[in-house]
Design a protein around this motif. Structure first.
Motif, PDB file in Angstrom:
ATOM      1  N   LEU A   1     -49.501  14.484  37.817  1.00  0.00           N
ATOM      2  CA  LEU A   1     -49.278  15.585  38.762  1.00  0.00           C
ATOM      3  C   LEU A   1     -48.893  16.856  38.019  1.00  0.00           C
ATOM      4  N   THR A   2     -48.069  16.714  36.983  1.00  0.00           N
ATOM      5  CA  THR A   2     -47.656  17.876  36.190  1.00  0.00           C
ATOM      6  C   THR A   2     -48.864  18.517  35.522  1.00  0.00           C
ATOM      7  N   GLY A   3     -49.730  17.700  34.952  1.00  0.00           N
ATOM      8  CA  GLY A   3     -50.950  18.213  34.320  1.00  0.00           C
ATOM      9  C   GLY A   3     -51.845  18.924  35.312  1.00  0.00           C
ATOM     10  N   MET A   4     -51.977  18.332  36.502  1.00  0.00           N
ATOM     11  CA  MET A   4     -52.818  18.954  37.530  1.00  0.00           C
ATOM     12  C   MET A   4     -52.200  20.262  38.005  1.00  0.00           C
ATOM     13  N   LYS A   5     -50.883  20.302  38.148  1.00  0.00           N
ATOM     14  CA  LYS A   5     -50.216  21.548  38.559  1.00  0.00           C
ATOM     15  C   LYS A   5     -50.505  22.663  37.567  1.00  0.00           C
ATOM     16  N   LYS A   6     -50.531  22.327  36.273  1.00  0.00           N
ATOM     17  CA  LYS A   6     -50.819  23.335  35.250  1.00  0.00           C
ATOM     18  C   LYS A   6     -52.250  23.854  35.381  1.00  0.00           C
ATOM     19  N   HIS A   7     -53.192  22.952  35.613  1.00  0.00           N
ATOM     20  CA  HIS A   7     -54.584  23.371  35.802  1.00  0.00           C
ATOM     21  C   HIS A   7     -54.722  24.264  37.039  1.00  0.00           C
ATOM     22  N   VAL A   8     -54.071  23.862  38.121  1.00  0.00           N
ATOM     23  CA  VAL A   8     -54.130  24.644  39.358  1.00  0.00           C
ATOM     24  C   VAL A   8     -53.489  26.012  39.145  1.00  0.00           C
ATOM     25  N   GLN A   9     -52.416  26.063  38.379  1.00  0.00           N
ATOM     26  CA  GLN A   9     -51.749  27.345  38.104  1.00  0.00           C
ATOM     27  C   GLN A   9     -52.678  28.300  37.365  1.00  0.00           C
ATOM     28  N   VAL A  10     -53.443  27.793  36.395  1.00  0.00           N
ATOM     29  CA  VAL A  10     -54.409  28.627  35.669  1.00  0.00           C
ATOM     30  C   VAL A  10     -55.453  29.166  36.651  1.00  0.00           C
ATOM     31  N   LEU A  11     -55.928  28.305  37.534  1.00  0.00           N
ATOM     32  CA  LEU A  11     -56.918  28.729  38.535  1.00  0.00           C
ATOM     33  C   LEU A  11     -56.320  29.746  39.513  1.00  0.00           C
ATOM     34  N   GLU A  12     -55.058  29.546  39.871  1.00  0.00           N
ATOM     35  CA  GLU A  12     -54.383  30.510  40.755  1.00  0.00           C
ATOM     36  C   GLU A  12     -54.210  31.858  40.066  1.00  0.00           C
ATOM     37  N   ASP A  13     -53.798  31.835  38.811  1.00  0.00           N
ATOM     38  CA  ASP A  13     -53.621  33.081  38.054  1.00  0.00           C
ATOM     39  C   ASP A  13     -54.931  33.866  37.956  1.00  0.00           C
ATOM     40  N   ALA A  14     -56.036  33.147  37.939  1.00  0.00           N
ATOM     41  CA  ALA A  14     -57.352  33.785  37.873  1.00  0.00           C
ATOM     42  C   ALA A  14     -57.861  34.178  39.260  1.00  0.00           C
ATOM     43  N   GLY A  15     -57.130  33.804  40.305  1.00  0.00           N
ATOM     44  CA  GLY A  15     -57.547  34.134  41.666  1.00  0.00           C
ATOM     45  C   GLY A  15     -58.649  33.232  42.200  1.00  0.00           C
ATOM     46  N   LEU A  16     -58.899  32.110  41.526  1.00  0.00           N
ATOM     47  CA  LEU A  16     -59.961  31.204  41.947  1.00  0.00           C
ATOM     48  C   LEU A  16     -59.487  30.178  42.955  1.00  0.00           C
ATOM     49  N   VAL A  17     -58.177  29.935  42.988  1.00  0.00           N
ATOM     50  CA  VAL A  17     -57.581  28.954  43.896  1.00  0.00           C
ATOM     51  C   VAL A  17     -56.345  29.573  44.530  1.00  0.00           C
ATOM     52  N   VAL A  18     -56.108  29.201  45.755  1.00  0.00           N
ATOM     53  CA  VAL A  18     -54.894  29.593  46.474  1.00  0.00           C
ATOM     54  C   VAL A  18     -54.214  28.302  46.897  1.00  0.00           C
ATOM     55  N   SER A  19     -52.892  28.244  46.728  1.00  0.00           N
ATOM     56  CA  SER A  19     -52.171  27.049  47.173  1.00  0.00           C
ATOM     57  C   SER A  19     -50.959  27.469  47.992  1.00  0.00           C
ATOM     58  N   GLU A  20     -50.550  26.544  48.852  1.00  0.00           N
ATOM     59  CA  GLU A  20     -49.369  26.794  49.675  1.00  0.00           C
ATOM     60  C   GLU A  20     -48.663  25.471  49.933  1.00  0.00           C
ATOM     61  N   LYS A  21     -47.373  25.561  50.113  1.00  0.00           N
ATOM     62  CA  LYS A  21     -46.559  24.392  50.390  1.00  0.00           C
ATOM     63  C   LYS A  21     -46.761  23.992  51.843  1.00  0.00           C
ATOM     64  N   VAL A  22     -47.169  22.740  52.068  1.00  0.00           N
ATOM     65  CA  VAL A  22     -47.340  22.192  53.417  1.00  0.00           C
ATOM     66  C   VAL A  22     -46.521  20.913  53.463  1.00  0.00           C
ATOM     67  N   GLY A  23     -45.361  20.982  54.098  1.00  0.00           N
ATOM     68  CA  GLY A  23     -44.446  19.840  54.077  1.00  0.00           C
ATOM     69  C   GLY A  23     -43.952  19.615  52.664  1.00  0.00           C
ATOM     70  N   ARG A  24     -44.156  18.392  52.165  1.00  0.00           N
ATOM     71  CA  ARG A  24     -43.721  18.066  50.801  1.00  0.00           C
ATOM     72  C   ARG A  24     -44.851  18.214  49.784  1.00  0.00           C
ATOM     73  N   ALA A  25     -46.041  18.532  50.243  1.00  0.00           N
ATOM     74  CA  ALA A  25     -47.203  18.618  49.348  1.00  0.00           C
ATOM     75  C   ALA A  25     -47.626  20.067  49.151  1.00  0.00           C
ATOM     76  N   ARG A  26     -48.347  20.309  48.080  1.00  0.00           N
ATOM     77  CA  ARG A  26     -48.936  21.621  47.822  1.00  0.00           C
ATOM     78  C   ARG A  26     -50.423  21.515  48.100  1.00  0.00           C
ATOM     79  N   GLN A  27     -50.878  22.251  49.119  1.00  0.00           N
ATOM     80  CA  GLN A  27     -52.284  22.261  49.552  1.00  0.00           C
ATOM     81  C   GLN A  27     -53.037  23.361  48.800  1.00  0.00           C
ATOM     82  N   CYS A  28     -54.186  23.021  48.244  1.00  0.00           N
ATOM     83  CA  CYS A  28     -54.994  23.974  47.476  1.00  0.00           C
ATOM     84  C   CYS A  28     -56.317  24.216  48.186  1.00  0.00           C
TER      85      CYS A  28
END
Length: 111
Positions: free
Chosen positions: A44-71
């Motif tokens: 999960l930590t590794g995936m969060k890092k990948h998602v963060q890179v994609l978010e920083d590039a504006g390619l992915v948006v994520s938001e907290k939904v309950g206890r999970a982060r929806q991308c």
């Protein structure tokens, strides 16, 4: 022309196969970090890092939904990258058309 920094981030994010796989998966619809991590076989930590890179590039948006982060996909930056690619595609097509016309003309004058 679009800002170079925006393109640098987008292309750097797309340079990694795991991140391209994430974008492909998100093309099917939103997913949580856990749903993205499981088929990739990474933590999960590794995936969060990948998602963060994609978010920083504006390619992915994520938001907290309950206890999970929806991308989900963020299309804005892909539009910038596609515009840049399209510019160079048209440039090379014109050059190749000109080269084709040149060889066609030469071929016709050599008969």
């Amino acid at each position: 022309m679009v800002q170079q920094e925006v393109l640098d981030k987008a292309f750097a994010a797309l340079a990694d196969a795991t991140r391209r796989d994430i974008l492909t998966r998100l093309g099917e619809g939103p997913a949580t970090i856990s749903q993205l991590a499981e088929p990739a076989g990474i933590t999960l930590t590794g995936m969060k890092k990948h998602v963060q890179v994609l978010e920083d590039a504006g390619l992915v948006v994520s938001e907290k939904v309950g206890r999970a982060r929806q991308c989900r996909l963020g299309t804005e930056r892909l539009d910038d990258a596609m515009a840049w690619i399209g510019f160079y595609q048209r440039l090379w097509e014109r050059r190749l058309d000109g080269l084709d016309a040149y060889f066609t003309l030469r071929k016709g004058t050599q008969k």
